[in-house]
Design a protein around this motif. Structure first.
Motif, PDB file in Angstrom:
ATOM      1  N   SER A  28      39.191  49.761  -6.643  1.00  0.00           N
ATOM      2  CA  SER A  28      38.513  48.465  -6.590  1.00  0.00           C
ATOM      3  C   SER A  28      37.545  48.265  -7.741  1.00  0.00           C
ATOM      4  CB  SER A  28      37.750  48.333  -5.261  1.00  0.00           C
ATOM      5  OG  SER A  28      38.611  48.496  -4.153  1.00  0.00           O
ATOM      6  N   ALA A  29      37.242  49.326  -8.478  1.00  0.00           N
ATOM      7  CA  ALA A  29      36.214  49.272  -9.513  1.00  0.00           C
ATOM      8  C   ALA A  29      36.637  48.396 -10.690  1.00  0.00           C
ATOM      9  CB  ALA A  29      35.895  50.684  -9.997  1.00  0.00           C
ATOM     10  N   LYS A  30      35.704  47.585 -11.172  1.00  0.00           N
ATOM     11  CA  LYS A  30      35.937  46.741 -12.340  1.00  0.00           C
ATOM     12  C   LYS A  30      35.377  47.365 -13.613  1.00  0.00           C
ATOM     13  CE  LYS A  30      35.470  42.459  -9.629  1.00  0.00           C
ATOM     14  NZ  LYS A  30      34.627  41.243  -9.452  1.00  0.00           N
ATOM     15  N   GLY A  31      34.468  48.307 -13.470  1.00  0.00           N
ATOM     16  CA  GLY A  31      33.791  48.877 -14.621  1.00  0.00           C
ATOM     17  C   GLY A  31      34.636  49.862 -15.408  1.00  0.00           C
ATOM     18  N   GLU A  32      34.220  50.094 -16.630  1.00  0.00           N
ATOM     19  CA  GLU A  32      34.882  51.084 -17.488  1.00  0.00           C
ATOM     20  C   GLU A  32      34.463  52.498 -17.107  1.00  0.00           C
ATOM     21  OE1 GLU A  32      34.858  52.261 -22.270  1.00  0.00           O
ATOM     22  OE2 GLU A  32      34.194  50.272 -21.619  1.00  0.00           O
ATOM     23  N   TYR A  33      33.271  52.591 -16.511  1.00  0.00           N
ATOM     24  CA  TYR A  33      32.726  53.882 -16.076  1.00  0.00           C
ATOM     25  C   TYR A  33      32.496  53.835 -14.571  1.00  0.00           C
ATOM     26  CZ  TYR A  33      31.734  54.173 -21.082  1.00  0.00           C
ATOM     27  OH  TYR A  33      31.840  54.162 -22.450  1.00  0.00           O
ATOM     28  N   VAL A  34      32.842  54.931 -13.887  1.00  0.00           N
ATOM     29  CA  VAL A  34      32.689  55.003 -12.438  1.00  0.00           C
ATOM     30  C   VAL A  34      31.701  56.105 -12.079  1.00  0.00           C
ATOM     31  CG1 VAL A  34      33.836  55.454 -10.239  1.00  0.00           C
ATOM     32  CG2 VAL A  34      35.006  54.111 -12.008  1.00  0.00           C
ATOM     33  N   PHE A  35      30.697  55.740 -11.318  1.00  0.00           N
ATOM     34  CA  PHE A  35      29.721  56.702 -10.819  1.00  0.00           C
ATOM     35  C   PHE A  35      30.027  56.978  -9.356  1.00  0.00           C
ATOM     36  CE2 PHE A  35      27.758  55.950 -14.701  1.00  0.00           C
ATOM     37  CZ  PHE A  35      26.604  56.712 -14.864  1.00  0.00           C
ATOM     38  N   SER A  36      30.264  58.239  -9.033  1.00  0.00           N
ATOM     39  CA  SER A  36      30.526  58.653  -7.669  1.00  0.00           C
ATOM     40  C   SER A  36      29.199  59.019  -7.006  1.00  0.00           C
ATOM     41  CB  SER A  36      31.472  59.864  -7.675  1.00  0.00           C
ATOM     42  OG  SER A  36      31.554  60.444  -6.403  1.00  0.00           O
ATOM     43  N   SER A  76      21.215  55.959 -16.572  1.00  0.00           N
ATOM     44  CA  SER A  76      21.034  56.172 -18.014  1.00  0.00           C
ATOM     45  C   SER A  76      21.164  57.642 -18.390  1.00  0.00           C
ATOM     46  CB  SER A  76      19.667  55.639 -18.453  1.00  0.00           C
ATOM     47  OG  SER A  76      19.570  54.255 -18.205  1.00  0.00           O
ATOM     48  N   ALA A  77      20.665  58.535 -17.516  1.00  0.00           N
ATOM     49  CA  ALA A  77      20.706  59.975 -17.801  1.00  0.00           C
ATOM     50  C   ALA A  77      22.142  60.471 -17.941  1.00  0.00           C
ATOM     51  CB  ALA A  77      19.974  60.750 -16.705  1.00  0.00           C
ATOM     52  N   LEU A  78      23.050  59.965 -17.109  1.00  0.00           N
ATOM     53  CA  LEU A  78      24.452  60.384 -17.190  1.00  0.00           C
ATOM     54  C   LEU A  78      25.218  59.616 -18.263  1.00  0.00           C
ATOM     55  CD1 LEU A  78      25.469  60.916 -13.448  1.00  0.00           C
ATOM     56  CD2 LEU A  78      24.849  62.638 -15.146  1.00  0.00           C
ATOM     57  N   ALA A  96      29.113  58.257 -22.347  1.00  0.00           N
ATOM     58  CA  ALA A  96      29.529  57.264 -23.341  1.00  0.00           C
ATOM     59  C   ALA A  96      30.087  57.892 -24.608  1.00  0.00           C
ATOM     60  CB  ALA A  96      28.349  56.349 -23.681  1.00  0.00           C
ATOM     61  N   GLN A  97      29.912  59.192 -24.782  1.00  0.00           N
ATOM     62  CA  GLN A  97      30.452  59.860 -25.958  1.00  0.00           C
ATOM     63  C   GLN A  97      31.987  59.931 -25.865  1.00  0.00           C
ATOM     64  OE1 GLN A  97      28.507  63.679 -26.410  1.00  0.00           O
ATOM     65  NE2 GLN A  97      26.470  62.783 -26.155  1.00  0.00           N
ATOM     66  N   PRO A  98      32.696  59.649 -26.968  1.00  0.00           N
ATOM     67  CA  PRO A  98      34.166  59.603 -26.930  1.00  0.00           C
ATOM     68  C   PRO A  98      34.824  60.896 -26.453  1.00  0.00           C
ATOM     69  CG  PRO A  98      33.343  58.624 -28.957  1.00  0.00           C
ATOM     70  CD  PRO A  98      32.163  59.260 -28.300  1.00  0.00           C
ATOM     71  N   SER A  99      34.197  62.029 -26.724  1.00  0.00           N
ATOM     72  CA  SER A  99      34.819  63.316 -26.381  1.00  0.00           C
ATOM     73  C   SER A  99      34.595  63.728 -24.929  1.00  0.00           C
ATOM     74  CB  SER A  99      34.264  64.412 -27.294  1.00  0.00           C
ATOM     75  OG  SER A  99      32.856  64.552 -27.114  1.00  0.00           O
ATOM     76  N   VAL A 100      33.821  62.945 -24.170  1.00  0.00           N
ATOM     77  CA  VAL A 100      33.452  63.313 -22.794  1.00  0.00           C
ATOM     78  C   VAL A 100      34.224  62.461 -21.793  1.00  0.00           C
ATOM     79  CG1 VAL A 100      31.564  63.407 -21.127  1.00  0.00           C
ATOM     80  CG2 VAL A 100      31.159  64.061 -23.512  1.00  0.00           C
ATOM     81  N   SER A 101      34.813  63.110 -20.797  1.00  0.00           N
ATOM     82  CA  SER A 101      35.532  62.381 -19.745  1.00  0.00           C
ATOM     83  C   SER A 101      34.732  62.316 -18.455  1.00  0.00           C
ATOM     84  CB  SER A 101      36.887  63.049 -19.466  1.00  0.00           C
ATOM     85  OG  SER A 101      36.705  64.371 -18.969  1.00  0.00           O
ATOM     86  N   CYS A 102      33.810  63.255 -18.282  1.00  0.00           N
ATOM     87  CA  CYS A 102      33.058  63.340 -17.027  1.00  0.00           C
ATOM     88  C   CYS A 102      31.689  63.948 -17.289  1.00  0.00           C
ATOM     89  CB  CYS A 102      33.834  64.191 -16.019  1.00  0.00           C
ATOM     90  SG  CYS A 102      32.972  64.567 -14.474  1.00  0.00           S
ATOM     91  N   ALA A 103      30.671  63.417 -16.643  1.00  0.00           N
ATOM     92  CA  ALA A 103      29.321  63.982 -16.708  1.00  0.00           C
ATOM     93  C   ALA A 103      28.813  64.111 -15.276  1.00  0.00           C
ATOM     94  CB  ALA A 103      28.394  63.094 -17.535  1.00  0.00           C
ATOM     95  N   PHE A 104      28.115  65.185 -15.005  1.00  0.00           N
ATOM     96  CA  PHE A 104      27.615  65.359 -13.642  1.00  0.00           C
ATOM     97  C   PHE A 104      26.223  65.978 -13.641  1.00  0.00           C
ATOM     98  CE2 PHE A 104      29.925  69.243 -14.679  1.00  0.00           C
ATOM     99  CZ  PHE A 104      29.106  70.252 -14.200  1.00  0.00           C
ATOM    100  N   MET A 113      28.219  62.591  -9.870  1.00  0.00           N
ATOM    101  CA  MET A 113      29.117  62.715 -11.011  1.00  0.00           C
ATOM    102  C   MET A 113      29.588  61.333 -11.455  1.00  0.00           C
ATOM    103  SD  MET A 113      32.627  64.277  -9.276  1.00  0.00           S
ATOM    104  CE  MET A 113      33.659  64.128 -10.742  1.00  0.00           C
ATOM    105  N   ALA A 114      29.965  61.238 -12.720  1.00  0.00           N
ATOM    106  CA  ALA A 114      30.429  59.976 -13.287  1.00  0.00           C
ATOM    107  C   ALA A 114      31.553  60.277 -14.260  1.00  0.00           C
ATOM    108  CB  ALA A 114      29.283  59.255 -13.988  1.00  0.00           C
ATOM    109  N   PHE A 115      32.466  59.326 -14.415  1.00  0.00           N
ATOM    110  CA  PHE A 115      33.616  59.561 -15.286  1.00  0.00           C
ATOM    111  C   PHE A 115      34.163  58.250 -15.811  1.00  0.00           C
ATOM    112  CE2 PHE A 115      34.664  59.977 -10.751  1.00  0.00           C
ATOM    113  CZ  PHE A 115      35.471  58.867 -10.561  1.00  0.00           C
ATOM    114  N   LYS A 116      35.000  58.377 -16.827  1.00  0.00           N
ATOM    115  CA  LYS A 116      35.668  57.214 -17.370  1.00  0.00           C
ATOM    116  C   LYS A 116      36.808  56.823 -16.429  1.00  0.00           C
ATOM    117  CE  LYS A 116      34.239  57.981 -22.096  1.00  0.00           C
ATOM    118  NZ  LYS A 116      34.223  59.012 -23.103  1.00  0.00           N
ATOM    119  N   LYS A 117      36.907  55.532 -16.163  1.00  0.00           N
ATOM    120  CA  LYS A 117      37.845  55.074 -15.132  1.00  0.00           C
ATOM    121  C   LYS A 117      39.305  55.270 -15.528  1.00  0.00           C
ATOM    122  CE  LYS A 117      38.636  50.684 -14.343  1.00  0.00           C
ATOM    123  NZ  LYS A 117      38.495  49.269 -13.912  1.00  0.00           N
TER     124      LYS A 117
END
Length: 288
Positions: free
Chosen positions: A118-126, A139-141, A146-154, A198-202
């Motif tokens: 259902s998410a519309k955003g480019e980034y998804v925060f779980s 902002s911390a995550l 937002a870095q191109p080489s990163v798929s997930c931050a937690f 955790m957060a990741f690119k959708k």
């Protein structure tokens, strides 16, 4: 080194006290939350915050309240996936200015998957409905995600002190977990990725999909598969911490018994932390 906090953060204490105050009606609390949400919610979000909810009527308002205080320039949406709740969860959601969706498959993974779809955003925060989030959490995550080489931050989660146990006991517990957490992060960082923080690119997450079985670890399985699409980054900043009650911890009886159980488990699995887990189908594998 994990944060030093022998007492609850002031903002956590204030939020818990506010929602425990029976002199303030639920309608007043919802009105105040909605007023703040209206300033940050967008119909063209860059970030989607997804929260699974099963019978969370007691936790939803404090959780959404904490998110309504987010200080961010990123347009966002909040999606709550109701996983067949039988209490007042949906009634509360209907009055909040968030998006609610229904998932009838009973599992946390299925609820997270419904929110992801259902998410519309480019980034998804779980996120989790029983957690509270700092004002700069997003902002911390995003600084890393937002870095191109990163798929997930937690980040991680911490327990607030309550009538069952004071905060200092939970701080000691978190310190003692620090070494095994850092060891796991060398070769198996996905083991540290909590669904609550955790957060990741959708795009890659949609291609992967959550494990929808009723099994523990849907968050780590997603993080493991995301490693094929970029780095996953452990964010140690205090603003990347989700605060929660210790209800899950006390399934083991007490802080000390929970710690002993986890130390035994860490020692048993210690050799694994120094080798990468071979690729495998996370949708069919079992927990050992």
């Amino acid at each position: 080194m994990p944060m030093f906090s022998f007492s609850n953060p002031k903002w956590v204490t204030q939020l818990l006290q506010y929602h425990a105050d029976r002199h303030i009606s639920e309608e007043e609390k919802i009105a105040a939350i909605n007023s703040r949400l209206d300033k940050i919610i967008s119909d063209k979000p860059l970030v989607s915050i997804v929260i699974p909810a099963y019978n969370e009527e007691a936790n939803l308002l404090p959780c959404i309240d904490s998110l309504s205080h987010l200080q961010t320039d990123f347009p966002l949406e909040i999606i709550v996936a109701n996983n067949n709740s039988t209490d007042r969860t949906q009634a509360i959601l209907d009055r909040l200015h968030v998006t609610s969706v229904l998932e009838t498959i009973q599992s946390v993974g299925a609820a997270r998957q419904r929110g992801l779809l259902s998410a519309k955003g480019e980034y998804v925060f779980s996120a989790d409905a029983d957690c509270l989030y700092p004002v700069n959490y997003l902002s911390a995550l995003m600084k890393h995600l937002a870095q191109p080489s990163v798929s997930c931050a937690f980040g991680r989660y911490a327990f607030w002190g309550d009538e069952v146990a004071p905060r200092w006991q939970y701080q000691l517990y978190e310190w003692l977990k620090w070494i095994p957490v850092e060891l796991k992060n060398i070769k198996r960082p996905f083991l540290n990725a909590p669904g609550a923080a955790m957060a990741f690119k959708k795009a890659p997450a949609l291609a992967i999909g959550y494990d929808t079985r009723r099994i523990v670890g849907e968050d780590g399985r997603m993080a493991f598969d995301l490693m094929k699409h970029g780095k996953i980054v452990y964010v140690r900043h205090s603003e990347a911490v989700a605060w929660t009650s210790a209800r899950s911890l006390f399934r083991d009886g007490s802080v000390s018994s929970a710690l002993i159980k986890r130390i035994k488990n860490y020692l048993r699995r210690l050799p694994e932390f120094f080798t990468a887990l071979p690729d495998h189908d996370t949708k069919t594998s079992r927990n050992d």
